[in-house]
Design a protein around this motif. Structure first.
Motif, PDB file in Angstrom:
ATOM      1  N   ASP A 161      82.198  21.220 -22.139  1.00  0.00           N
ATOM      2  CA  ASP A 161      81.069  21.911 -21.508  1.00  0.00           C
ATOM      3  C   ASP A 161      79.853  20.999 -21.350  1.00  0.00           C
ATOM      4  O   ASP A 161      78.712  21.442 -21.374  1.00  0.00           O
ATOM      5  CB  ASP A 161      80.710  23.175 -22.284  1.00  0.00           C
ATOM      6  CG  ASP A 161      80.330  22.886 -23.735  1.00  0.00           C
ATOM      7  OD1 ASP A 161      80.583  21.759 -24.219  1.00  0.00           O
ATOM      8  OD2 ASP A 161      79.792  23.787 -24.393  1.00  0.00           O
ATOM      9  N   GLN A 182      72.172  18.162 -11.149  1.00  0.00           N
ATOM     10  CA  GLN A 182      72.372  18.956 -12.355  1.00  0.00           C
ATOM     11  C   GLN A 182      73.771  19.555 -12.251  1.00  0.00           C
ATOM     12  O   GLN A 182      74.045  20.355 -11.352  1.00  0.00           O
ATOM     13  CB  GLN A 182      71.319  20.047 -12.482  1.00  0.00           C
ATOM     14  CG  GLN A 182      71.422  20.790 -13.793  1.00  0.00           C
ATOM     15  CD  GLN A 182      70.218  21.711 -14.006  1.00  0.00           C
ATOM     16  OE1 GLN A 182      69.479  22.035 -13.068  1.00  0.00           O
ATOM     17  NE2 GLN A 182      70.033  22.125 -15.233  1.00  0.00           N
ATOM     18  N   SER A 202      77.626  20.596 -14.654  1.00  0.00           N
ATOM     19  CA  SER A 202      78.175  20.890 -15.976  1.00  0.00           C
ATOM     20  C   SER A 202      79.692  20.814 -15.930  1.00  0.00           C
ATOM     21  O   SER A 202      80.304  20.951 -14.864  1.00  0.00           O
ATOM     22  CB  SER A 202      77.709  22.258 -16.466  1.00  0.00           C
ATOM     23  OG  SER A 202      78.151  23.266 -15.602  1.00  0.00           O
ATOM     24  N   ARG A 209      77.657  15.772 -25.268  1.00  0.00           N
ATOM     25  CA  ARG A 209      77.486  17.186 -24.916  1.00  0.00           C
ATOM     26  C   ARG A 209      76.443  17.365 -23.810  1.00  0.00           C
ATOM     27  O   ARG A 209      76.590  18.191 -22.932  1.00  0.00           O
ATOM     28  CB  ARG A 209      77.059  17.978 -26.152  1.00  0.00           C
ATOM     29  CG  ARG A 209      76.899  19.464 -25.868  1.00  0.00           C
ATOM     30  CD  ARG A 209      76.386  20.226 -27.072  1.00  0.00           C
ATOM     31  NE  ARG A 209      74.963  19.908 -27.246  1.00  0.00           N
ATOM     32  CZ  ARG A 209      74.369  19.754 -28.434  1.00  0.00           C
ATOM     33  NH1 ARG A 209      75.034  19.866 -29.547  1.00  0.00           N
ATOM     34  NH2 ARG A 209      73.089  19.468 -28.494  1.00  0.00           N
ATOM     35  N   ASP A 210      75.347  16.606 -23.896  1.00  0.00           N
ATOM     36  CA  ASP A 210      74.262  16.708 -22.916  1.00  0.00           C
ATOM     37  C   ASP A 210      73.814  15.313 -22.517  1.00  0.00           C
ATOM     38  O   ASP A 210      73.739  14.417 -23.358  1.00  0.00           O
ATOM     39  CB  ASP A 210      73.050  17.439 -23.513  1.00  0.00           C
ATOM     40  CG  ASP A 210      73.358  18.868 -23.899  1.00  0.00           C
ATOM     41  OD1 ASP A 210      73.805  19.625 -23.017  1.00  0.00           O
ATOM     42  OD2 ASP A 210      73.158  19.206 -25.072  1.00  0.00           O
ATOM     43  N   SER A 218      76.790  18.937 -20.121  1.00  0.00           N
ATOM     44  CA  SER A 218      75.792  19.174 -19.075  1.00  0.00           C
ATOM     45  C   SER A 218      75.112  17.849 -18.762  1.00  0.00           C
ATOM     46  O   SER A 218      74.888  17.032 -19.649  1.00  0.00           O
ATOM     47  CB  SER A 218      74.767  20.218 -19.501  1.00  0.00           C
ATOM     48  OG  SER A 218      73.919  19.699 -20.505  1.00  0.00           O
ATOM     49  N   TYR A 219      74.836  17.649 -17.490  1.00  0.00           N
ATOM     50  CA  TYR A 219      74.207  16.416 -17.009  1.00  0.00           C
ATOM     51  C   TYR A 219      73.054  16.797 -16.098  1.00  0.00           C
ATOM     52  O   TYR A 219      73.234  17.574 -15.159  1.00  0.00           O
ATOM     53  CB  TYR A 219      75.226  15.569 -16.230  1.00  0.00           C
ATOM     54  CG  TYR A 219      74.605  14.320 -15.655  1.00  0.00           C
ATOM     55  CD1 TYR A 219      74.697  13.112 -16.323  1.00  0.00           C
ATOM     56  CD2 TYR A 219      73.903  14.354 -14.462  1.00  0.00           C
ATOM     57  CE1 TYR A 219      74.101  11.961 -15.811  1.00  0.00           C
ATOM     58  CE2 TYR A 219      73.304  13.224 -13.942  1.00  0.00           C
ATOM     59  CZ  TYR A 219      73.406  12.035 -14.616  1.00  0.00           C
ATOM     60  OH  TYR A 219      72.806  10.903 -14.115  1.00  0.00           O
ATOM     61  N   THR A 220      71.877  16.234 -16.393  1.00  0.00           N
ATOM     62  CA  THR A 220      70.703  16.503 -15.570  1.00  0.00           C
ATOM     63  C   THR A 220      69.941  15.205 -15.349  1.00  0.00           C
ATOM     64  O   THR A 220      69.635  14.489 -16.311  1.00  0.00           O
ATOM     65  CB  THR A 220      69.772  17.523 -16.253  1.00  0.00           C
ATOM     66  OG1 THR A 220      70.514  18.698 -16.555  1.00  0.00           O
ATOM     67  CG2 THR A 220      68.590  17.869 -15.362  1.00  0.00           C
TER      68      THR A 220
END
Length: 116
Positions: A30, A39, A41, A105-106, A32-34
């Motif tokens: 899961d 953006q 996921s 994760r992020d 997430s990339y921003t």
């Protein structure tokens, strides 16, 4: 930390056939990339984003720039994108947060240098 950054950049450099294994091994399902331009996921979202970067910058590679720093479950590093062996055309700075299994994760990305 350096191993994880190397795996992160290898994922961005990988051909589609090789990228899936890197995503599974080093990124949470899961994830997430921003960044300022995107953006997304999940593995599929990140995979599509990488494909888009490859299409926009054919033949370019991601390389580490400077030292890797981190604490607890966070790692920050700078990267460059450009032709192999040449000065990067794009330079960015990413902060990644790891999950309990040590996978990414992020991703919080920033762009320091972009072409006009």
């Amino acid at each position: 930390m350096n191993h994880l950054v190397d795996a992160y950049l290898a994922t961005w450099n990988a051909a589609p056939a090789d990228r899936e294994q890197l995503l599974v091994e080093h990124f949470s399902p899961d994830v997430s990339y921003t960044d300022p331009l995107a953006q997304v996921s999940g593995h599929a979202g990140l995979d599509a984003l990488v494909d888009g970067v490859h299409a926009q910058f054919p033949g370019f590679v991601f390389t580490p720039v400077g030292a890797v720093d981190g604490h607890h479950d966070r790692i920050r590093f700078q990267w460059g994108l450009g032709p192999a062996g040449a000065e990067p055309v794009v330079v960015g700075f990413d902060v990644v947060v790891l999950d309990e299994d040590g996978r990414i994760r992020d991703v919080h990305g920033f762009l320091d240098k972009v072409p006009a």
